[in-house]
Design an enzyme around this catalytic site. Structure first.
Site, short mmCIF file in Angstrom:
data_model
loop_
_atom_site.label_atom_id
_atom_site.label_comp_id
_atom_site.label_asym_id
_atom_site.label_seq_id
_atom_site.Cartn_x
_atom_site.Cartn_y
_atom_site.Cartn_z
N THR A 92 0.45 -2.92 8.74
CA THR A 92 -0.71 -2.20 8.24
C THR A 92 -1.84 -2.25 9.27
O THR A 92 -2.02 -3.25 9.95
CB THR A 92 -1.14 -2.71 6.84
OG1 THR A 92 -2.37 -2.11 6.46
CG2 THR A 92 -1.27 -4.21 6.76
N SER A 93 -2.56 -1.15 9.38
CA SER A 93 -3.53 -1.00 10.46
C SER A 93 -4.83 -1.75 10.21
O SER A 93 -5.65 -1.89 11.11
CB SER A 93 -3.85 0.48 10.68
OG SER A 93 -4.43 1.01 9.51
N HIS A 152 -1.49 1.26 -4.38
CA HIS A 152 -1.89 2.66 -4.17
C HIS A 152 -1.01 3.63 -4.94
O HIS A 152 -0.94 4.81 -4.60
CB HIS A 152 -1.88 3.00 -2.68
CG HIS A 152 -2.97 2.32 -1.91
ND1 HIS A 152 -3.02 2.26 -0.54
CD2 HIS A 152 -4.08 1.65 -2.33
CE1 HIS A 152 -4.10 1.59 -0.14
NE2 HIS A 152 -4.75 1.19 -1.23
N LEU A 156 3.29 -3.96 14.85
CA LEU A 156 3.71 -3.43 16.14
C LEU A 156 2.68 -3.73 17.23
O LEU A 156 3.00 -4.01 18.37
CB LEU A 156 3.90 -1.91 16.02
CG LEU A 156 4.74 -1.21 17.08
CD1 LEU A 156 6.13 -1.83 17.16
CD2 LEU A 156 4.84 0.27 16.75
N CYS A 213 -1.09 11.70 -15.89
CA CYS A 213 -1.58 12.87 -16.62
C CYS A 213 -3.11 12.85 -16.62
O CYS A 213 -3.71 11.88 -17.09
CB CYS A 213 -1.04 12.89 -18.04
SG CYS A 213 -1.67 14.30 -18.96
N GLN A 218 0.85 -1.20 0.00
CA GLN A 218 0.00 0.00 0.00
C GLN A 218 0.88 1.24 0.00
O GLN A 218 0.38 2.35 -0.10
CB GLN A 218 -0.87 0.01 1.26
CG GLN A 218 -1.79 -1.17 1.37
CD GLN A 218 -2.42 -1.24 2.75
OE1 GLN A 218 -3.44 -0.61 3.02
NE2 GLN A 218 -1.82 -2.00 3.64
P1 NAD Z 1 -1.38 3.00 8.91
O1 NAD Z 1 -0.58 4.22 9.22
O2 NAD Z 1 -2.86 3.09 8.96
O3 NAD Z 1 -0.94 1.82 9.92
C1 NAD Z 1 0.40 1.50 10.13
C2 NAD Z 1 0.48 0.28 11.03
O4 NAD Z 1 1.86 -0.05 11.18
C3 NAD Z 1 -0.09 0.47 12.44
O5 NAD Z 1 -0.94 -0.62 12.75
C4 NAD Z 1 1.15 0.46 13.34
O6 NAD Z 1 0.92 -0.14 14.60
C5 NAD Z 1 2.11 -0.36 12.53
N1 NAD Z 1 3.53 -0.04 12.78
C6 NAD Z 1 4.08 1.15 13.10
N2 NAD Z 1 5.40 1.04 13.24
C7 NAD Z 1 5.71 -0.28 13.01
C8 NAD Z 1 6.91 -1.03 13.02
N3 NAD Z 1 8.10 -0.46 13.29
N4 NAD Z 1 6.85 -2.35 12.75
C9 NAD Z 1 5.65 -2.96 12.48
N5 NAD Z 1 4.48 -2.29 12.46
C10 NAD Z 1 4.51 -0.97 12.71
O7 NAD Z 1 -0.88 2.51 7.48
P2 NAD Z 1 -1.55 1.60 6.35
O8 NAD Z 1 -2.29 0.49 6.98
O9 NAD Z 1 -0.47 1.31 5.37
O10 NAD Z 1 -2.64 2.53 5.65
C11 NAD Z 1 -2.40 3.86 5.39
C12 NAD Z 1 -2.43 4.34 3.96
O11 NAD Z 1 -1.50 5.43 3.96
C13 NAD Z 1 -1.92 3.44 2.89
O12 NAD Z 1 -2.89 3.35 1.94
C14 NAD Z 1 -0.68 4.11 2.27
O13 NAD Z 1 -0.85 4.29 0.87
C15 NAD Z 1 -0.61 5.47 2.89
N6 NAD Z 1 0.71 5.82 3.48
C16 NAD Z 1 1.86 5.38 2.88
C17 NAD Z 1 3.10 5.65 3.46
C18 NAD Z 1 4.34 5.15 2.76
O14 NAD Z 1 4.35 5.01 1.54
N7 NAD Z 1 5.42 4.85 3.49
C19 NAD Z 1 3.16 6.36 4.67
C20 NAD Z 1 1.96 6.80 5.27
C21 NAD Z 1 0.74 6.51 4.67
#
Ligand code: NAD
Length: 233
Positions: free
Chosen positions: A176-177, A109, A202, A117, A91
């Site tokens: 992922t949450s 995503h 986490l 474009c 994602q």
């Molecule tokens: P989220 O922020 O909703 O959830 C992140 C999850 O990761 C949480 O459950 C948290 O407890 C866990 N987490 C945090 N640190 C961790 C670690 N060190 N090890 C293991 N787990 C850990 O993110 P999501 O579920 O990916 O959904 C959010 C949306 O936001 C996605 O669609 C994405 O496209 C976008 N997004 C992307 C990025 C990126 O590209 N790095 C960053 C922020 C948001």
């Protein structure tokens, strides 16, 4: 784990957190101090395109200051050494899986380093700012937007993802949450189609209930441990 032949891995913002990229959750529902509705919806873009283009310009620029961590590298190792089928679905819009060495990553995503474009619909590799309204490399119109799937838009390659889930015998969700659909529903789909399901996060996610097994900890520790198990090291 010698009987595992088909694995689908889903990753989220948590796998990149230890590289220094904020997740939504860690920032309390904000993304780098911005409300998600303002910077991650078509309505937000229509209302204030400069804010949105500038936001993703900063996110793209920030990629130059971060490095892949042990979790990205472990998945790349799995891709190289696993003798069965592996699909990494992310994602994330960052490029840390690729820079960690993975070749075959499905960005459902979209990607910060891609431009879409809005005139001709072409997706182009992109590594420059968009706030100054550069021309589309294909049709020359100054109508590029980040090639990122916003809330309310259809994620990429859903057919390919569901085909992989149908044949998976193991589905693993990392960092992922479980709050953003349709990705949050993959565990249920995979399980109903017969796969074993494992969560590495986490904390317990919103969809934790659906997993056969849930392990809590940092991705940089849990993912290499799990990859060692799969590869029999
Ligand atoms: P989220 O922020 O909703 O959830 C992140 C999850 O990761 C949480 O459950 C948290 O407890 C866990 N987490 C945090 N640190 C961790 C670690 N060190 N090890 C293991 N787990 C850990 O993110 P999501 O579920 O990916 O959904 C959010 C949306 O936001 C996605 O669609 C994405 O496209 C976008 N997004 C992307 C990025 C990126 O590209 N790095 C960053 C922020 C948001």
């Amino acid at each position: 784990m010698t009987d595992i032949r088909n694995i689908v891995v889903l990753t989220g913002a948590g796998i990149s957190a230890e590289s220094g990229i904020d997740t939504f959750r860690d920032a309390g529902g904000l993304w780098e101090q911005h409300r998600v509705e303002d910077v991650a919806t078509p309505e937000g873009f229509a209302k204030d395109p400069d804010l949105v283009l500038g936001f993703y310009d900063m996110r793209r620029e920030a990629l130059t200051k971060v490095e892949p961590n042990d979790a990205h590298q472990a998945l790349a190792r799995l891709e190289r050494e696993f003798s069965g089928e592996l699909l990494i679905v992310t994602q994330n819009v960052d490029d840390l899986h690729e820079r960690g060495g993975a070749d075959n990553v499905l960005h459902m995503h979209g990607e910060l380093k891609s431009a879409l474009c809005t005139s001709c619909g072409t997706r182009s590799a992109w590594d420059a700012p968009m706030l100054n309204r550069p021309a589309c490399p294909v049709c020359q119109a100054p109508t590029l937007r980040p090639d990122v799937v916003w809330f309310g838009e259809m994620p990429y390659q859903m057919e390919r993802i569901y085909a992989a889930l149908r044949s998976a015998d193991l589905f693993v969700s990392i960092g992922t949450s479980g709050a953003v659909y349709p990705a949050a529903g993959f565990v249920r789909d995979a399980r109903e189609m017969g796969a074993a399901t494992l969560e590495l996060n986490l904390e317990r996610s919103e969809g934790s209930y659906w997993f056969h097994e849930s392990r809590q900890g940092k991705a940089s520790e849990l993912v290499p441990e799990w990859v060692d198990e799969v590869l029999g090291d």
